[in-house]
Design a protein around this motif. Structure first.
Motif, PDB file in Angstrom:
ATOM      1  N   GLY A 126      -9.233   7.409  34.380  1.00  0.00           N
ATOM      2  CA  GLY A 126      -9.927   7.222  35.579  1.00  0.00           C
ATOM      3  C   GLY A 126      -9.187   5.952  36.500  1.00  0.00           C
ATOM      4  O   GLY A 126      -9.589   5.874  37.919  1.00  0.00           O
ATOM      5  N   GLY A 127      -8.692   5.040  35.920  1.00  0.00           N
ATOM      6  CA  GLY A 127      -8.000   3.899  36.594  1.00  0.00           C
ATOM      7  C   GLY A 127      -6.832   4.174  37.458  1.00  0.00           C
ATOM      8  O   GLY A 127      -6.251   5.414  37.352  1.00  0.00           O
ATOM      9  N   GLU A 171      11.183  10.540  42.881  1.00  0.00           N
ATOM     10  CA  GLU A 171      11.158  11.471  41.607  1.00  0.00           C
ATOM     11  C   GLU A 171      10.929  10.463  40.812  1.00  0.00           C
ATOM     12  O   GLU A 171      10.387  10.997  39.472  1.00  0.00           O
ATOM     13  CB  GLU A 171      12.269  12.272  41.716  1.00  0.00           C
ATOM     14  N   ASP A 172      12.010   9.543  40.300  1.00  0.00           N
ATOM     15  CA  ASP A 172      11.816   8.616  39.137  1.00  0.00           C
ATOM     16  C   ASP A 172      10.639   7.973  38.911  1.00  0.00           C
ATOM     17  O   ASP A 172      10.170   7.969  37.760  1.00  0.00           O
ATOM     18  CB  ASP A 172      12.846   7.590  39.307  1.00  0.00           C
ATOM     19  N   TYR A 173       9.890   7.411  40.149  1.00  0.00           N
ATOM     20  CA  TYR A 173       8.738   6.877  39.772  1.00  0.00           C
ATOM     21  C   TYR A 173       7.515   7.839  39.449  1.00  0.00           C
ATOM     22  O   TYR A 173       6.862   7.540  38.291  1.00  0.00           O
ATOM     23  CB  TYR A 173       8.128   6.154  41.094  1.00  0.00           C
ATOM     24  N   TYR A 174       7.643   8.980  39.947  1.00  0.00           N
ATOM     25  CA  TYR A 174       6.786  10.162  39.503  1.00  0.00           C
ATOM     26  C   TYR A 174       6.680  10.401  38.016  1.00  0.00           C
ATOM     27  O   TYR A 174       5.844  10.471  37.290  1.00  0.00           O
ATOM     28  CB  TYR A 174       7.167  11.443  40.579  1.00  0.00           C
ATOM     29  N   ASP A 175       8.174  10.457  37.753  1.00  0.00           N
ATOM     30  CA  ASP A 175       8.375  11.039  36.160  1.00  0.00           C
ATOM     31  C   ASP A 175       8.108   9.909  35.469  1.00  0.00           C
ATOM     32  O   ASP A 175       7.559   9.991  34.239  1.00  0.00           O
ATOM     33  CB  ASP A 175       9.886  11.210  36.119  1.00  0.00           C
ATOM     34  N   ALA A 176       7.767   8.556  35.752  1.00  0.00           N
ATOM     35  CA  ALA A 176       7.254   7.457  35.077  1.00  0.00           C
ATOM     36  C   ALA A 176       5.957   7.559  34.373  1.00  0.00           C
ATOM     37  O   ALA A 176       5.794   7.017  33.532  1.00  0.00           O
ATOM     38  CB  ALA A 176       8.132   5.930  35.477  1.00  0.00           C
ATOM     39  N   VAL A 177       5.116   8.060  35.572  1.00  0.00           N
ATOM     40  CA  VAL A 177       3.763   8.111  35.328  1.00  0.00           C
ATOM     41  C   VAL A 177       3.036   9.306  35.099  1.00  0.00           C
ATOM     42  O   VAL A 177       1.903   9.562  34.681  1.00  0.00           O
ATOM     43  CB  VAL A 177       3.344   7.242  36.512  1.00  0.00           C
ATOM     44  N   ALA A 178       3.702  10.582  35.499  1.00  0.00           N
ATOM     45  CA  ALA A 178       3.012  11.781  35.734  1.00  0.00           C
ATOM     46  C   ALA A 178       2.376  12.325  34.613  1.00  0.00           C
ATOM     47  O   ALA A 178       1.249  12.795  34.792  1.00  0.00           O
ATOM     48  CB  ALA A 178       4.112  12.715  36.227  1.00  0.00           C
ATOM     49  N   ASP A 179       3.108  12.151  33.443  1.00  0.00           N
ATOM     50  CA  ASP A 179       2.414  12.937  32.283  1.00  0.00           C
ATOM     51  C   ASP A 179       1.171  11.996  32.103  1.00  0.00           C
ATOM     52  O   ASP A 179       0.179  12.785  30.974  1.00  0.00           O
ATOM     53  CB  ASP A 179       3.354  12.703  31.153  1.00  0.00           C
ATOM     54  N   LEU A 180       0.937  10.842  32.387  1.00  0.00           N
ATOM     55  CA  LEU A 180      -0.538  10.184  31.923  1.00  0.00           C
ATOM     56  C   LEU A 180      -1.419  10.316  33.183  1.00  0.00           C
ATOM     57  O   LEU A 180      -2.778   9.743  32.948  1.00  0.00           O
ATOM     58  CB  LEU A 180      -0.206   8.639  31.823  1.00  0.00           C
ATOM     59  N   CYS A 181      -1.181  10.911  34.157  1.00  0.00           N
ATOM     60  CA  CYS A 181      -2.123  10.930  35.431  1.00  0.00           C
ATOM     61  C   CYS A 181      -2.491  12.126  35.825  1.00  0.00           C
ATOM     62  O   CYS A 181      -1.831  13.397  35.454  1.00  0.00           O
ATOM     63  CB  CYS A 181      -1.194  10.358  36.484  1.00  0.00           C
ATOM     64  N   GLU A 182      -3.643  12.056  36.303  1.00  0.00           N
ATOM     65  CA  GLU A 182      -4.182  13.506  36.817  1.00  0.00           C
ATOM     66  C   GLU A 182      -3.966  13.652  38.317  1.00  0.00           C
ATOM     67  O   GLU A 182      -3.978  14.687  38.727  1.00  0.00           O
ATOM     68  CB  GLU A 182      -5.557  13.522  36.789  1.00  0.00           C
ATOM     69  N   GLU A 183      -3.568  12.677  38.940  1.00  0.00           N
ATOM     70  CA  GLU A 183      -3.059  12.602  40.168  1.00  0.00           C
ATOM     71  C   GLU A 183      -2.052  11.768  40.544  1.00  0.00           C
ATOM     72  O   GLU A 183      -2.211  10.449  40.141  1.00  0.00           O
ATOM     73  CB  GLU A 183      -4.218  12.270  41.110  1.00  0.00           C
ATOM     74  N   GLY A 264      -6.207  11.258  29.259  1.00  0.00           N
ATOM     75  CA  GLY A 264      -4.667  10.599  28.915  1.00  0.00           C
ATOM     76  C   GLY A 264      -3.622  11.456  29.038  1.00  0.00           C
ATOM     77  O   GLY A 264      -2.563  11.482  28.673  1.00  0.00           O
ATOM     78  N   GLY A 265      -4.089  13.010  29.356  1.00  0.00           N
ATOM     79  CA  GLY A 265      -3.118  13.896  29.547  1.00  0.00           C
ATOM     80  C   GLY A 265      -2.759  14.350  31.020  1.00  0.00           C
ATOM     81  O   GLY A 265      -3.451  13.752  31.941  1.00  0.00           O
ATOM     82  N   ALA A 266      -1.921  15.242  31.319  1.00  0.00           N
ATOM     83  CA  ALA A 266      -1.715  15.859  32.718  1.00  0.00           C
ATOM     84  C   ALA A 266      -2.679  16.550  33.299  1.00  0.00           C
ATOM     85  O   ALA A 266      -3.258  17.554  32.434  1.00  0.00           O
ATOM     86  CB  ALA A 266      -0.414  16.348  32.883  1.00  0.00           C
TER      87      ALA A 266
END
Length: 272
Positions: A126-127, A171-183, A264-266
């Motif tokens: 949630g951070g 898009e690269d920043y998105y790919d770096a974090v997206a699978d760990l984030c809900e938003e 911890g998932g998408a």
């Protein structure tokens, strides 16, 4: 490379204009966020860490910066913030944290794909990771700065001295974090700064992008002054003062707001 010597007074000369992007970023923080551990990495003179402490008085707020001069000014603030000197590119918290703010700081750090991944992994469930970076590499004033640095008697001293580097694609920043984030929310804005004073764009750059060059020329005053004189000339031609005496500086910035998934998932992801 010698670390750039920061000048808090020069940096804060255009505080109102520089602060606009930070306030825009902070206004997008989730309304239900109630952090216990907060880090402002690249905190500078500490105003935003202090704002976070006032917003969440029960949170433990830390401000990290590499500059002793910046932190000395931060420590003069009355707010109960833990000020820490260190390298934001290598920083890792001792335990997961609820909010990491990086306002106009990560553009100085290398390997953004790995860095953004590591920062996201440092969040508690949630951070939130909240980042704002200037998209300055391709701008006219940065291009003229690099061209001027490479063309003159000062060029030998400035060869190999890096300032900020190009950002990745959004898009690269998105790919770096997206699978760990809900938003994940990523957007960009171009501010048209209205600057007062003589050599306004040069004075703006002396607070940030020029610091590595000025540090490299510190012990060579003749080339230091000649370089600044040449740069003032080319910037003045590119950004002339308007009839009423002010100077306009277009300045694009990239924003990222990412919230770690509870598990911890998408989860659901959004971008705009």
């Amino acid at each position: 490379m010698t670390s750039p010597a920061w000048d808090p007074q020069q940096y804060n000369r255009f505080e109102r204009q520089r602060d606009r992007a930070a306030i825009d970023l902070l206004s997008q923080l989730p309304g239900d966020l109630d952090p216990h551990g907060v880090w402002d990495i690249g905190c500078g003179t500490g105003q935003h860490a202090a704002l976070l402490k006032r917003r969440w008085p029960d949170a433990r707020v830390h401000g990290l910066d590499s500059s002793a001069a910046m932190l000395e000014q931060a420590r003069s603030l009355p707010d109960d913030v833990d000020w820490v000197q260190g390298d934001l590119g290598a920083w890792r918290p001792a335990a997961p944290v609820d909010l990491i703010l990086a306002n106009a700081s990560l553009q100085w750090a290398p390997d953004h794909a790995a860095l953004f991944r590591r920062l996201t992994e440092s969040l508690a469930p949630g951070g939130v990771l909240a980042v704002q970076m200037p998209m300055a590499w391709e701008t006219r004033h940065h291009t003229l700065m690099r061209q001027t640095a490479a063309d003159g008697a000062w060029s030998a001293r400035l060869k190999g001295v890096d300032t900020i580097q190009p950002l990745l694609a959004a898009e690269d920043y998105y790919d770096a974090v997206a699978d760990l984030c809900e938003e994940v929310d990523i957007w960009s804005t171009t501010y048209l700064h209205v600057l007062d004073g003589e050599d306004a764009v040069l004075e703006w750059m002396k607070g940030t992008a020029l610091r590595p060059y000025l540090t490299a020329l510190y012990e060579d005053p003749a080339n230091h002054d000649a370089f600044l004189a040449r740069l003032a000339q080319v910037l003045g031609e590119a950004f002339p003062r308007r009839p009423e005496g002010r100077t306009l500086l277009p300045f694009p910035r990239l924003f990222l707001l990412a919230r770690r998934s509870d598990g911890g998932g998408a989860g659901s992801r959004s971008a705009r």
